[in-house]
Design an enzyme around this catalytic site. Structure first.
Site, PDB file in Angstrom:
ATOM      1  N   ARG A  71      40.243  40.870  47.808  1.00  0.00           N
ATOM      2  CA  ARG A  71      39.934  39.481  47.488  1.00  0.00           C
ATOM      3  C   ARG A  71      39.280  39.357  46.108  1.00  0.00           C
ATOM      4  NH1 ARG A  71      42.396  39.065  51.235  1.00  0.00           N
ATOM      5  NH2 ARG A  71      41.170  38.842  53.093  1.00  0.00           N
ATOM      6  N   HIS A  75      40.566  36.919  43.059  1.00  0.00           N
ATOM      7  CA  HIS A  75      39.729  35.877  42.470  1.00  0.00           C
ATOM      8  C   HIS A  75      39.492  36.133  40.993  1.00  0.00           C
ATOM      9  CE1 HIS A  75      37.997  34.777  46.684  1.00  0.00           C
ATOM     10  NE2 HIS A  75      39.259  34.474  46.537  1.00  0.00           N
ATOM     11  N   ASP A  76      39.344  37.386  40.643  1.00  0.00           N
ATOM     12  CA  ASP A  76      39.162  37.713  39.233  1.00  0.00           C
ATOM     13  C   ASP A  76      40.382  37.252  38.435  1.00  0.00           C
ATOM     14  OD1 ASP A  76      38.040  38.718  36.939  1.00  0.00           O
ATOM     15  OD2 ASP A  76      38.725  40.766  37.276  1.00  0.00           O
ATOM     16  N   VAL A  79      41.377  33.177  38.127  1.00  0.00           N
ATOM     17  CA  VAL A  79      40.560  32.315  37.276  1.00  0.00           C
ATOM     18  C   VAL A  79      40.272  33.039  35.966  1.00  0.00           C
ATOM     19  CG1 VAL A  79      38.426  30.988  37.146  1.00  0.00           C
ATOM     20  CG2 VAL A  79      39.513  31.367  39.359  1.00  0.00           C
ATOM     21  N   ASP A  83      39.652  39.871  34.012  1.00  0.00           N
ATOM     22  CA  ASP A  83      38.712  40.287  32.955  1.00  0.00           C
ATOM     23  C   ASP A  83      37.342  40.628  33.530  1.00  0.00           C
ATOM     24  OD1 ASP A  83      37.878  37.817  33.744  1.00  0.00           O
ATOM     25  OD2 ASP A  83      37.853  36.923  31.743  1.00  0.00           O
ATOM     26  N   SER A  85      35.459  38.818  35.174  1.00  0.00           N
ATOM     27  CA  SER A  85      34.504  37.700  35.104  1.00  0.00           C
ATOM     28  C   SER A  85      33.926  37.365  36.478  1.00  0.00           C
ATOM     29  CB  SER A  85      35.140  36.463  34.472  1.00  0.00           C
ATOM     30  OG  SER A  85      36.328  36.119  35.141  1.00  0.00           O
ATOM     31  N   ASN A 103      27.261  35.594  57.561  1.00  0.00           N
ATOM     32  CA  ASN A 103      27.909  36.905  57.614  1.00  0.00           C
ATOM     33  C   ASN A 103      28.688  37.225  56.347  1.00  0.00           C
ATOM     34  OD1 ASN A 103      28.293  39.314  58.860  1.00  0.00           O
ATOM     35  ND2 ASN A 103      30.164  38.672  59.914  1.00  0.00           N
ATOM     36  N   THR A 105      28.237  39.852  54.469  1.00  0.00           N
ATOM     37  CA  THR A 105      28.041  41.247  54.080  1.00  0.00           C
ATOM     38  C   THR A 105      29.264  41.770  53.319  1.00  0.00           C
ATOM     39  OG1 THR A 105      28.897  41.875  56.216  1.00  0.00           O
ATOM     40  CG2 THR A 105      26.508  41.831  55.978  1.00  0.00           C
ATOM     41  N   PRO A 174      43.581  27.889  44.699  1.00  0.00           N
ATOM     42  CA  PRO A 174      43.958  26.925  45.731  1.00  0.00           C
ATOM     43  C   PRO A 174      43.103  27.103  46.981  1.00  0.00           C
ATOM     44  CG  PRO A 174      45.628  28.624  45.506  1.00  0.00           C
ATOM     45  CD  PRO A 174      44.647  28.845  44.415  1.00  0.00           C
ATOM     46  N   HIS A 204      46.638  38.598  53.422  1.00  0.00           N
ATOM     47  CA  HIS A 204      45.905  38.145  54.611  1.00  0.00           C
ATOM     48  C   HIS A 204      46.222  38.990  55.844  1.00  0.00           C
ATOM     49  CE1 HIS A 204      44.891  33.849  52.988  1.00  0.00           C
ATOM     50  NE2 HIS A 204      44.329  34.825  52.314  1.00  0.00           N
ATOM     51  N   ASP A 250      44.581  38.220  60.419  1.00  0.00           N
ATOM     52  CA  ASP A 250      45.792  38.686  61.091  1.00  0.00           C
ATOM     53  C   ASP A 250      45.428  39.018  62.530  1.00  0.00           C
ATOM     54  OD1 ASP A 250      47.968  40.054  62.132  1.00  0.00           O
ATOM     55  OD2 ASP A 250      47.998  41.622  60.603  1.00  0.00           O
ATOM     56  N   THR A 253      47.053  42.935  63.873  1.00  0.00           N
ATOM     57  CA  THR A 253      46.505  44.217  63.388  1.00  0.00           C
ATOM     58  C   THR A 253      45.517  43.912  62.256  1.00  0.00           C
ATOM     59  OG1 THR A 253      48.449  44.370  61.945  1.00  0.00           O
ATOM     60  CG2 THR A 253      48.510  45.653  63.995  1.00  0.00           C
TER      61      THR A 253
HETATM   62  C1  LIG Z   1      29.893  40.424  60.321  1.00  0.00           C
HETATM   63  O1  LIG Z   1      30.473  41.343  59.400  1.00  0.00           O
HETATM   64  C2  LIG Z   1      30.388  42.686  59.809  1.00  0.00           C
HETATM   65  C3  LIG Z   1      30.929  43.537  58.691  1.00  0.00           C
HETATM   66  O2  LIG Z   1      32.173  43.081  58.220  1.00  0.00           O
HETATM   67  C4  LIG Z   1      31.139  42.850  61.122  1.00  0.00           C
HETATM   68  O3  LIG Z   1      31.001  44.175  61.567  1.00  0.00           O
HETATM   69  C5  LIG Z   1      30.597  41.924  62.180  1.00  0.00           C
HETATM   70  O4  LIG Z   1      31.367  42.001  63.339  1.00  0.00           O
HETATM   71  C6  LIG Z   1      30.622  40.486  61.654  1.00  0.00           C
HETATM   72  N1  LIG Z   1      29.999  39.605  62.638  1.00  0.00           N
HETATM   73  C7  LIG Z   1      30.564  38.465  63.037  1.00  0.00           C
HETATM   74  C8  LIG Z   1      29.799  37.675  64.027  1.00  0.00           C
HETATM   75  O5  LIG Z   1      31.638  38.066  62.594  1.00  0.00           O
END
Ligand SMILES: *[C@@H]1O[C@H](CO)[C@@H](O)[C@H](O)[C@H]1NC(C)=O
Ligand SMILES: *[C@@H]1O[C@H](CO)[C@@H](O)[C@H](O)[C@H]1NC(C)=O
Ligand SMILES: *[C@@H]1O[C@H](CO)[C@@H](O)[C@H](O)[C@H]1NC(C)=O
Ligand SMILES: *[C@@H]1O[C@H](CO)[C@@H](O)[C@H](O)[C@H]1NC(C)=O
Ligand SMILES: *[C@@H]1O[C@H](CO)[C@@H](O)[C@H](O)[C@H]1NC(C)=O
Ligand SMILES: *[C@@H]1O[C@H](CO)[C@@H](O)[C@H](O)[C@H]1NC(C)=O
Ligand SMILES: *[C@@H]1O[C@H](CO)[C@@H](O)[C@H](O)[C@H]1NC(C)=O
Ligand SMILES: *[C@@H]1O[C@H](CO)[C@@H](O)[C@H](O)[C@H]1NC(C)=O
Length: 354
Positions: A71, A75-76, A79, A83, A85, A103, A105, A174, A204, A250, A253
């Site tokens: 991703r 995004h880089d 836009v 580079d 950015s 979430n 992370t 988009p 995706h 998806d 999988t």
């Molecule tokens: C939040 O993100 C972590 C790491 O990608 C993932 O393990 C966890 O299941 C996620 N929690 C929810 C509630 O989506």
């Protein structure tokens, strides 16, 4: 050349093999001036193996990181060109933005990984490899290590000291609520076409989406192009139109890079409007069906479109810089302080389709 011609004449069977390998060589788009496939061959010969080794170990602990890195490259490039950015700090270090989304992370981990890779590479080769090239290679390995194709990427990008305005980001990225007509016109700004749209959307096949990015399909009632059972399950994940939760892009999988995303679309189990509308629109539907029926074809076209996208408005030669810290322009260079791109991308409802 003469030898090849002789072979072609004498051995018709092997001539087929030769011809097919010639065609394969042409399945990559023409190179942009300043980029080539062996750019760091002498200055950083172990570049690609350093990245692969590090990511292999990181993905075994956190498979979601692969989608985050893919991703980041989208995004880089979308836009202002590829580079680096998007990496410039601002939003990700701003506590209020982080706190706003429970979430996230995934994205901070992707940003951190680019800096980790940069440090490893500088240790091995000195400061010769741009953050934009590291992001490009990390995206490639994210795909390859998740089960997708390992395509060659041209290198030689340099990093910018500035990033796009909010308005530019919105124009080029988009939204997931977009229909095919909107997606096509956004991609056209970057000279990407309908084949690129369907192939790149195949990214995706890994990653997650936030409720806000698809609640338009759940509320006030089911989008009629959505499978009813899929709808019921999504309503459990997002019980109200303000729930902040995530689900896999998806459904079949979620962490494997394959063509199951297109199988989802044919079964009306695409998550975003920008996904499912590709199976409604007559310009994209035949391509979706082809990718659903032939994973090798999807891999080939995905690699082609990634390389094409990866060359958008690149800085090369003596333009731009090689950043010492991927999150910040080099000291002493003129540039902006904040990346509005990320503010926009990370804010739930306004998230990008890619
Ligand atoms: C939040 O993100 C972590 C790491 O990608 C993932 O393990 C966890 O299941 C996620 N929690 C929810 C509630 O989506
Ligand atoms: C690739 O670019 C580098 C840097 O400009 C150059 O040294 C090298 O010769 C180029 N390689 C090819 C195959 O063009
Ligand atoms: C992909 O291929 C390149 C060589 O072209 C290699 O350096 C890299 O490690 C490979 N990546 C993966 C994930 O196998
Ligand atoms: C960017 O523009 C959008 C739409 O006009 C607005 O909702 C958003 O708050 C803006 N973000 C920033 C960081 O200015
Ligand atoms: C988030 O989604 C999970 C999985 O679908 C679900 O169990 C959980 O209840 C949802 N959380 C909220 C706050 O709705
Ligand atoms: C959620 O639904 C309520 C009631 O239909 C509506 O007033 C509100 O604008 C919706 N909020 C969002 C974020 O769509
Ligand atoms: C699938 O696509 C590949 C790559 O383009 C092609 O070589 C192969 O013939 C296709 N297979 C079928 C069954 O059409
Ligand atoms: C890199 O830059 C960011 C943003 O300015 C800063 O927060 C971070 O501490 C820097 N990292 C290092 C290792 O200097």
């Amino acid at each position: 050349m003469a030898a090849i011609k002789t072979l072609l004449l004498i051995f018709s069977f092997s001539s087929l093999l030769i011809l097919s390998s010639v065609c394969e060589a042409q399945t990559a788009p023409p190179l942009v001036k300043g980029l080539n496939y062996t750019f760091y061959k002498t200055t950083c010969p172990n570049l690609e193996s350093i990245i692969t080794k590090q990511l292999k170990s990181a993905f075994s602990k956190n498979p979601g990181l692969a989608a985050g890195l893919l991703r980041l490259h989208f995004h880089d490039c979308f836009v202002q060109g590829c580079d680096g950015s998007v990496l410039l700090d601002g939003s990700t270090s701003k506590p209020s933005e982080k706190a706003a989304l429970p979430n996230l992370t995934l994205r901070p981990a992707a940003f951190a990984m680019i800096n980790t890779l940069r440090d490893l590479i500088e240790k091995a080769c000195g400061r010769v490899v741009s953050c934009a090239d590291i992001t490009t290679l990390a995206a490639r390995d994210a795909v390859a290590l998740s089960g997708g194709p390992n395509y060659s990427v041209p290198l030689g990008r340099r990093d910018s000291a500035t990033f796009a305005t909010n308005a530019t980001a919105i124009r080029f990225l988009p939204r997931p609520q977009s229909d095919v007509t909107t997606l096509l016109s956004a991609l056209k700004l970057n000279n990407l076409d309908v084949n690129d749209l369907v192939a790149l959307s195949g990214g995706h096949t890994i990653g997650i989406g936030h409720c806000a990015a698809f609640s338009n399909r759940l509320f006030p009632s089911r989008d009629h192009t959505m499978d009813p059972t899929f709808f019921k399950n999504l309503r459990l994940t997002c019980p109200t139109n303000t729930t902040d939760n995530t689900t896999n892009l998806d459904v079949r999988t979620p962490n494997t890079f394959d063509n199951k995303y297109y199988v989802d679309l044919v079964h009306r189990q695409g998550l975003f409007t920008s996904d499912q509308d590709m199976f409604s629109d007559s310009r994209t539907k035949p391509i979706v069906k082809r990718f659903k029926n032939n994973q090798s074809l999807f891999f080939e076209k995905f690699a082609f479109s990634m390389v094409k996208m990866g060359m958008l408005k690149v800085l090369t030669g003596t333009s731009g810089q090689i950043r010492a810290n991927c999150s910040a322009k080099n000291p002493g260079t003129v540039g902006d302080a904040w990346s509005v791109v990320d503010l926009e991308v990370e804010s739930g409802g306004a998230a990008a389709a890619y």
